[in-house]
Structures are given as structure tokens and as C-alpha cells.
Scaffold this active site. Structure first.
Site, PDB file in Angstrom:
ATOM      1  N   CYS A 187      36.831  52.799  45.839  1.00  0.00           N
ATOM      2  CA  CYS A 187      36.947  52.385  44.435  1.00  0.00           C
ATOM      3  C   CYS A 187      35.780  51.502  44.015  1.00  0.00           C
ATOM      4  CB  CYS A 187      38.264  51.661  44.169  1.00  0.00           C
ATOM      5  SG  CYS A 187      39.675  52.719  44.359  1.00  0.00           S
ATOM      6  N   ASP A 228      38.580  38.169  39.852  1.00  0.00           N
ATOM      7  CA  ASP A 228      39.430  39.137  40.552  1.00  0.00           C
ATOM      8  C   ASP A 228      39.616  38.605  41.971  1.00  0.00           C
ATOM      9  OD1 ASP A 228      40.406  41.175  42.111  1.00  0.00           O
ATOM     10  OD2 ASP A 228      38.970  42.690  41.433  1.00  0.00           O
ATOM     11  N   GLN A 257      41.119  40.429  46.745  1.00  0.00           N
ATOM     12  CA  GLN A 257      40.733  40.486  48.164  1.00  0.00           C
ATOM     13  C   GLN A 257      40.677  39.116  48.823  1.00  0.00           C
ATOM     14  OE1 GLN A 257      40.589  42.963  50.108  1.00  0.00           O
ATOM     15  NE2 GLN A 257      40.712  44.599  48.603  1.00  0.00           N
ATOM     16  N   LYS A 262      48.665  43.037  48.552  1.00  0.00           N
ATOM     17  CA  LYS A 262      47.557  42.778  49.476  1.00  0.00           C
ATOM     18  C   LYS A 262      47.761  41.470  50.234  1.00  0.00           C
ATOM     19  CE  LYS A 262      44.021  45.185  46.734  1.00  0.00           C
ATOM     20  NZ  LYS A 262      43.952  46.522  47.329  1.00  0.00           N
ATOM     21  N   HIS A 314      35.212  46.236  42.130  1.00  0.00           N
ATOM     22  CA  HIS A 314      36.171  47.325  42.303  1.00  0.00           C
ATOM     23  C   HIS A 314      36.295  48.019  40.937  1.00  0.00           C
ATOM     24  CE1 HIS A 314      40.187  49.136  42.791  1.00  0.00           C
ATOM     25  NE2 HIS A 314      40.091  48.908  44.096  1.00  0.00           N
TER      26      HIS A 314
END
Lengths: 430, 165
Positions: free
Chosen positions: A384, A220, A223, A246, A143
């Protein structure tokens, strides 16, 4: 509208598998106020969960309750409400650390979100220690928020930025990993799960290789946290960043979990109140970690609301969430693959229900707009992740991304609407 | 205190139906764009791009000695809105004076941003784009071709009798 596939499907499958008792997903769904609303006269079908998830009433109520019952600043004042607010705020820090199996609350920084967390590491850890010729290694499926900060760090230090390529299936191509790591890589920054392809990356394998090469590892997890059990220890991460919004929490709340020794190495990025120990006219000393990274009054209400989101996930159980996700993902892939002219981008076997696709002869923006008139929310654009989309030869795509509160039959609605959209745009050409 | 019934009962501002956005006139311009292609000679080129969706337009314009548009073509890739807007714009532009078109491009952008009321102003099929004003994220799709037109006309003004020199 739609076939009437029963949700019982999954529950029956779960029951057949034996002992596991699945949550009553219809009841869980009922706790999300937004999911009851009509959009353009139709029941909302929300498939933009990779962008942000909906919030259950308990999260909204908990955030409101702070304002209604104990508005006070945290950490400083000596009075009843300030102590209560501080206790509730700090309890969420601890919950965050537990939720991702991080080393502890003492090395968990509260941020505005994943983006701020990654930027903190770029500014506070990478820029002060990288030298020309050092290397930052990312992947071709990052991202922008786990790419641009490293571009900035590379520009500021003269370090070089390299990227692990993505193969046609949407998985990382690790054949050149040893060469890419080399002996000057100081940091491997990679996403746990792709926000476009849904691919789950073999983070542990990469982290081990990076550590062996002397590099630190930032994951990261934006997600992944809402879709599977995430253990920072099992992933082998030095830093792990994720966002609350999220995973059914408020916007403006995120966390940077770190190994304590890494956090000790980090310079503060924002100066101000709360992050200091002693302030003189011309210089200051810093507060202990993690507070030295939290200048100013934080998003107290949001953080306290986030505590309720952690509780929601804990009560559901991440294993149950993951099973629900797998069932919905299977339905999503089946239904989308059956739409004429639709091509799914990304075919990794280990994946979550984030599905990017292109509809033949139809622009992604038109597709999203036409679906919107059926009350369906999907994504259109570059997600993104411009370098990744270019890798697959696209400037823009559509993306449907699910959450545990979606219903299997919503994919019937999606598929039918996609067929209609294609027909509308093709018109006489078909 | 938060009250689900109070919030969910109210639908919020609902813009015109997307059906109005994709009306037949617009879709016809998308499926059968007028003046789609390139110009072999004597053109002024202008490119516009929307990085958000990757849409691109290349506009080719040839001016006549009297300052009117002798020929105009567009190429590139775009969504239904941007393609239809380019089609409508180019169909109108042929034979018109550059100055008038430049003013029209400014007015069109202002109309799309809802800064001034929408009026067709003698441009055939322009009404098909009126619905775009209710979808702020799509306004750039509609204005892209007109930005390219402004740019091309400004360039043409720098070399009045455009043509290969």
C-alpha cells in the site's frame, strides 16, 4: 530447525542495565491463542504484524463478553445494560486518549480505523476550507490511506498536493522543507513510522515547521502505537489517527484524536442517528464533538474489546515494549543481512522492526509462497505504498514485521527458509 | 464463549502443499522459459499488468495466412507462476488456430477460478498449473499470459493477415 538462542539474552541485558524488570515475554506470548497453532504442519512464525497483529485471549474474551453479558446499544436507551455498554464504550474512548497522550476523550472520535479517521479529516476539515492554490503537504513514504484521501481533497478543492522526498537511506529529505511548506500549506499529513521502511520520522521538527508556516498537522500513527510510547502532545499533532487491530485489538476499531478547536472546525461527514442534536423536517443541528462524527451504531463489541488491548499494553509498559522491539529488530536486521542475495530497503538509524527486502532473482510473491510452506507469514507486494516502492525502483517487495511476542529464534527460521526459497527458485542457475 | 482449545485444535482448510505449487515442471518453465523474447516484424502486441505485484507481460504474436499462430514470444517480468504459465501457453500456441486458442484461454481462466474441473486438454505441462487453484491470490499470476493471448488474438482478428501494412 533454527539455533537455540535464548530469550534470556534480552532479559540478561535488561537486568545488567539495572533496575528495569522486563515482562516474561514467553508468558506474554502464551496469551495469544493463534501463536500456538500449526500452519502446514509447522509452528506458525508470524511476521506480518505491520498488516495486523494477533489478539491475546483477553481481547477476544472481552469482545465476546459484551455479546454474552450486556448487548445493548450505546448512548440512547435508558436501561441497565445500555448504561453498562455505554459506560464501557466511553471508558475505551478515554483509554485511547490517555494511551496517545491526546487532549482528551471529548476530542477523540471512534472510527473504523486509521483510514476512516484520515478520510474524516479530509472530508470534514480539509475539503470545506481548502481553496485553489492552497497546499497539502505529505511525504514520499505515506501509506495509500494517508495519500489518496489528500489526492481526493486536492481534486475537490483545487488545492495542490506536494510531497517531501525520501532519500536513499529511507529518511525524509528535509533540505527543501521551507520551500515545500511555502506560505500556502494548510495541512501537513505525515506518517509517524513508515509501514515499509520502518523509519521513525522526526515528527516534532516537521510539526513545528508546519505550525510556524500556518499549517495544521495530521499524524498517521498506525505503525507506531504498538512499538513505542506515542504522545500526541510531544509530537505536536493537531490530528492523530491510529487503528486498534495493529496493536492487538479487534479489527474495525480506530481513533481520531484531535485538538478540540480543530475538531470544532470540522464538518460532520456522515449524517444519521447519534450525531444530531435537533432534527427538523428539512434541517438539523449537530451533537457536540466528538459524537457529531459518529453517526449510526458503532462497533460496540470491538471498541469494548479494544479496551482490553489498551490494558495489555499499559501493563507491559510501552518502554518495555520498545526495548523488546529494539532487541528483536537488531536480531532481524542481523539475520536478514546474512542471507545471500538479500537486500534490505531502508537504512534509517531510527527505526522499528518493519523490514522490507528484495531477494535477488526471486519474485516477492514466490518468496512469500515458499516461506508459507514453512509456516512463515510475511508480506509480498506493494505494501500500500506504490509511490515509495517506485522511488526505490521496485514494483513489489517482501516485508517482515515483528511484534513483541515474536521470539528471536524465529528469525533463524526465517533466514533459513529464505535461503531455501532462493535455492528453489534459482535451481540450476546457481 | 471463546474457547482457545476448540479453535486452535482445528487447522482450518488447508490447501495443497506449496510444494505442489512449485513442482519441478513449473520451475523448469520458470528457469528456462520457452519463447521468451520479442518478434522483429509482423507482430500483434498485447500488454497485461498486475498492479498488485507489478508483474507485466508483453506478448507478441504473428499469425499465418491460414489463421494459425506462426510465431509467438513473451517478454516482461513476473513471478514463477506467471512466467511458467506464459512459457506453457506459448509452447502450446505455435501452429494452432487462433479461434481454438481463444476458446482455450477462456477455458483456462475458468479452470483456474475453479468454475470448471481442471483438465489438461492436450496442452503439454498444463497440469503443472493445477495447484494454483488452491491459492486464490495467485490465480491472476497464472491467467495473465492467457489474458494477453486473448487480447492479441482479438487484435489480430481485426487485421487478418497480420503483418506490417
Amino acid at each position: 530447525m533454527g539455533t537455540h538462542r535464548e530469550n534470556a539474552d534480552a532479559q540478561a541485558a535488561g537486568a545488567a542495565a539495572g533496575a528495569v524488570r522486563e515482562p516474561d515475554w514467553e508468558r506474554v506470548r502464551g496469551d495469544f491463542p493463534v501463536l500456538h497453532r500449526l500452519v502446514r504442519g509447522r509452528p506458525l512464525v508470524y511476521f506480518d504484524n505491520a498488516a495486523t497483529t494477533q489478539k491475546p485471549a483477553i481481547v477476544i474474551r472481552t469482545e465476546c463478553e459484551y455479546y454474552g453479558t450486556c448487548t445493548a446499544n450505546v448512548h440512547r436507551a435508558i436501561h441497565f445494560m445500555a448504561e453498562e455498554a455505554t459506560r464501557r464504550y466511553e471508558a475505551v474512548r478515554a483509554a485511547a486518549a490517555r494511551f496517545v497522550d491526546a487532549p482528551g476523550a471529548a476530542s477523540t472520535v471512534v472510527t473504523r480505523g486509521t483510514t476512516e479517521a484520515i478520510n474524516l479529516v479530509a472530508r470534514g476539515w480539509a475539503i470545506p476550507r481548502l481553496k485553489p492554490g492552497d497546499r497539502i503537504l505529505v511525504t514520499g513514504m505515506e501509506h495509500h490511506s494517508n495519500l489518496v484521501p489528500w489526492q481526493m481533497a486536492a481534486r475537490a478543492t483545487g488545492a495542490e498536493l506536494r510531497s517531501i522526498p525520501v532519500d536513499d537511506a529511507g529518511e525524509l529529505d528535509l533540505r527543501r522543507l521551507p520551500e515545500l511548506l511555502g506560505n500556502r500549506t494548510r495541512l501537513l499529513a505525515l506518517t509517524h513510522v513508515s509501514n515499509v521502511l520502518g523509519t521513525v520520522n522526526p515528527v516534532r521538527q516537521l510539526a513545528d515547521a508546519a505550525h510556524a508556516a500556518g499549517a495544521a498537522v495530521l499524524v498517521d500513527a498506525a505503525q507506531s502505537v504498538a512499538h513505542m510510547p506515542v504522545s500526541m502532545a510531544a509530537l505536536g499533532a493537531d490530528f492523530l489517527a491510529f487503528s486498534g487491530h495493529k496493536m492487538c485489538g479487534p479489527t474495525g476499531v480506530g481513533f481520531l484524536c484531535a485538538r478540540p478547536e480543530r475538531l470544532e472546525e470540522m464538518e460532520p461527514v456522515f449524517g444519521g442517528g447519534e450525531m444530531i442534536a435537533r432534527v427538523e423536517e428539512t434541517e438539523s443541528t449537530w451533537a457536540e464533538i466528538p459524537h457529531r462524527f459518529e453517526a449510526g451504531t458503532p462497533n460496540i463489541a470491538g471498541v469494548i474489546g479494544m479496551g482490553a488491548a489498551f490494558e495489555v499494553f499499559s501493563e507491559l509498559g510501552m518502554d518495555a515494549v520498545q526495548r523488546r522491539d529494539a532487541m528483536l529488530t537488531r536480531v532481524a536486521l542481523e539475520q536478514l543481512a546474512a542471507v545471500p542475495g538479500l537486500r534490505i530497503v531502508g537504512a534509517a538509524p531510527d527505526r522499528i522492526g518493519v523490514v522490507a527486502f528484495a531477494l535477488e532473482d526471486a519474485h516477492p510473491h514466490d518468496v512469500a509462497q515458499l516461506l508459507d510452506r514453512d509456516g512463515i507469514a510475511i508480506r509480498a507486494g506493494h505494501m500500500c505504498a506504490q509511490p515509495l516502492l517506485r522511488r526505490f525502483g521496485h514494483a513489489a517487495l517482501n516485508r517482515a514485521s515483528l511484534a513483541f511476542y515474536n521470539r528471536p529464534e524465529e528469525f533463524d527460521v526465517l533466514a533459513e527458509s529464505l535461503v531455501r526459497a532462493r535455492r528453489a527458485l534459482a535451481g540450476g542457475r546457481e | 464463549m471463546y474457547s482457545p482449545s476448540r479453535w486452535s485444535a482445528r487447522g482450518g482448510p488447508s490447501p495443497v502443499d506449496a510444494n505442489d505449487l512449485y513442482q519441478e515442471v513449473l520451475l523448469d518453465h520458470f528457469r528456462h522459459p520457452r519463447n521468451h523474447g520479442t518478434l522483429a516484424d509482423g507482430e500483434v502486441l498485447a500488454d497485461e499488468e498486475n498492479p498488485n505485484c507489478g508483474d507485466r507481460i508483453r506478448l507478441a504474436v504473428r499469425l499465418a495466412p491460414d489463421g494459425t499462430v506462426a510465431d509467438i514470444r513473451f517478454d516482461g517480468r513476473g513471478c514463477a507462476i506467471s512466467t511458467a504459465s506464459a512459457s506453457i501457453m506459448t509452447a502450446h500456441a505455435r501452429g494452432r488456430p487462433a479461434g481454438e486458442l481463444s476458446d482455450l484461454a477462456d477455458r483456462f481462466s475458468a479452470m483456474m477460478r475453479a468454475e470448471i474441473p481442471f483438465e489438461e486438454g492436450g496442452v503439454e505441462d498444463l497440469a503443472a498449473l493445477a495447484g494454483v487453484r488452491s491459492f486464490p491470490l495467485r490465480v491472476k499470476c497464472a491467467t495473465m499470459a492467457w489474458h494477453a493471448l486473448k487480447k492479441a488474438l482479438a487484435r489480430a482478428a481485426e487485421k487478418p493477415f497480420s503483418g506490417r501494412s
